[in-house]
Design an enzyme around this catalytic site. Structure first.
Site, short mmCIF file in Angstrom:
data_model
loop_
_atom_site.label_atom_id
_atom_site.label_comp_id
_atom_site.label_asym_id
_atom_site.label_seq_id
_atom_site.Cartn_x
_atom_site.Cartn_y
_atom_site.Cartn_z
N ASP A 231 4.44 -4.86 -43.15
CA ASP A 231 4.12 -3.18 -42.64
C ASP A 231 3.22 -2.62 -43.70
O ASP A 231 2.95 -3.33 -45.10
CB ASP A 231 5.50 -2.55 -42.93
CG ASP A 231 5.28 -1.16 -42.61
OD1 ASP A 231 4.79 -0.82 -41.54
OD2 ASP A 231 5.65 -0.08 -43.40
N ASP B 278 2.25 1.14 -44.59
CA ASP B 278 2.69 2.46 -45.20
C ASP B 278 3.90 2.19 -46.07
O ASP B 278 4.99 2.01 -45.43
CB ASP B 278 2.86 3.43 -44.37
CG ASP B 278 1.39 3.84 -43.65
OD1 ASP B 278 0.45 4.23 -44.53
OD2 ASP B 278 1.22 4.09 -42.47
#
Length: 343
Positions: free
Chosen positions: A26, A28
């Protein structure tokens, strides 16, 4: 232990970057926050990549194109190509293309990432409900997205036009804190229409399918900061996961995790890719041991005895909490135990 029966974090004698061929990272809250690299991320990813691990970047944020994301990563010191980036915009564009004719018009409420992904699938982005769209798609459009875009989506959806969403994350990390995410925008249209969208992003299968199709990963490790997207997505895909505590999930939320939100491994940050993982031993009657800590569920609280590294204590507490909770969420007070660990 099987993915669907996890009652404690797993151990690994090998560094995770050696045990898995591909990290599905991922962005963010994991690699960067507010556009700036998270501490240790650049160095850890460089070492993992130099050791032979393939790095792929998987994001529910549909705002930016893979080209833009790859350029940003490269600027931060994490060399990446557009093909290394998989977005929920790509996943939802594939989902739409499987249900509508080639060349169809799709009303877009979101950013350039959605428009580019739709064009790649032979679909035509349009701006108005009066443009005769055959589908509506919503994705994160940034803080400047005009309010009128939600009205256009609502007009079309209310007429019966099929509605899609890249993802439904209610929040998104920023450099100033936690901001409303695409899920909050989706709620606006849901309230106006009473309809429900088809959703592509994590934790749902379309995103996992898109990721595997584009990376060819055989032994993937999902790496994320969110229990309800990254970790649940790994659970739904039947693959292992690493939770890093650099984003939205804190230690108390981890202890309360339901089965589909329990990660395989827990680490403070991306340096965890470069190390093995300690075993958590013991049982409920005697307590769970990791490092120098022993954790147990007692009456109305989780208790922690011993000394050692904070992460080992947290892993032991996870075992006590998850075993106590079974298929549910642990509601025992963990405040004193976490305070001993600095959380």
């Amino acid at each position: 232990m099987g993915q669907r029966g996890r009652n404690r974090p797993s151990g690994s004698a090998r560094a995770l970057s050696e045990a898995y061929d591909t990290a599905l990272l991922d962005l963010d809250g994991v690699v960067y926050a507010g556009g700036e690299a998270i501490r240790y991320a650049v160095e850890a990813l460089e070492t993992a990549r130099d050791g032979g691990m393939h790095l792929a970047y998987v994001t529910n944020n549909a705002l930016r194109t893979p080209d833009a994301v790859a350029a940003h990563l490269t600027e931060l010191g994490v060399p990446a190509e557009p093909a290394d980036v998989i977005t929920s915009a790509q996943a939802v564009a594939r989902l739409i293309a499987e249900q509508v004719p080639q060349g169809s018009r799709v009303l877009v409420v979101g950013g350039e990432g959605l428009r580019v992904a739709l064009r790649e699938r032979g679909l035509e982005p349009v701006e108005s409900a009066d443009d005769d769209p055959v589908a509506v798609v919503q994705g994160y459009g940034g803080p400047e997205l005009p309010w009128g875009r939600f009205a256009e989506a609502s007009y079309a959806v209310a007429r019966g036009v099929p509605w899609f969403a890249s993802n439904t994350d209610l929040t998104i990390p920023s450099g100033r804190g936690i901001a409303p995410g695409n899920g909050a925008a989706v709620e606006v249209v849901r309230i106006a229409t009473g309809a429900e969208p088809q959703v592509a992003g994590k934790p749902l299968p379309p995103m996992h399918r898109e990721t595997i199709l584009r990376t060819g990963a055989e032994r993937p490790l999902v790496v994320g900061d969110r229990l309800d997207t990254d970790i649940e997505g790994a659970f739904n895909g039947g693959v292992d996961s690493l939770l890093v505590l650099t984003g939205v999930t804190d230690a108390a939320q981890l202890l309360a995790a339901v089965p589909e939100h329990r990660p395989t491994y827990v680490e403070a940050d991306l340096r965890g890719l470069l190390t093995g993982q300690p075993e958590v031993a013991g049982r409920a009657a005697d307590g769970f041991v990791c490092g120098g800590w022993t954790a147990a569920a007692r009456k109305d609280a989780l208790v922690l005895d011993g000394d050692g590294g904070a992460l080992d204590g947290l892993r032991a507490l996870c075992a006590a909490a998850w075993t106590y909770a079974g298929d549910g969420s642990c509601a025992l007070d963990a405040g004193k135990a976490l305070a001993r660990l600095g959380w």
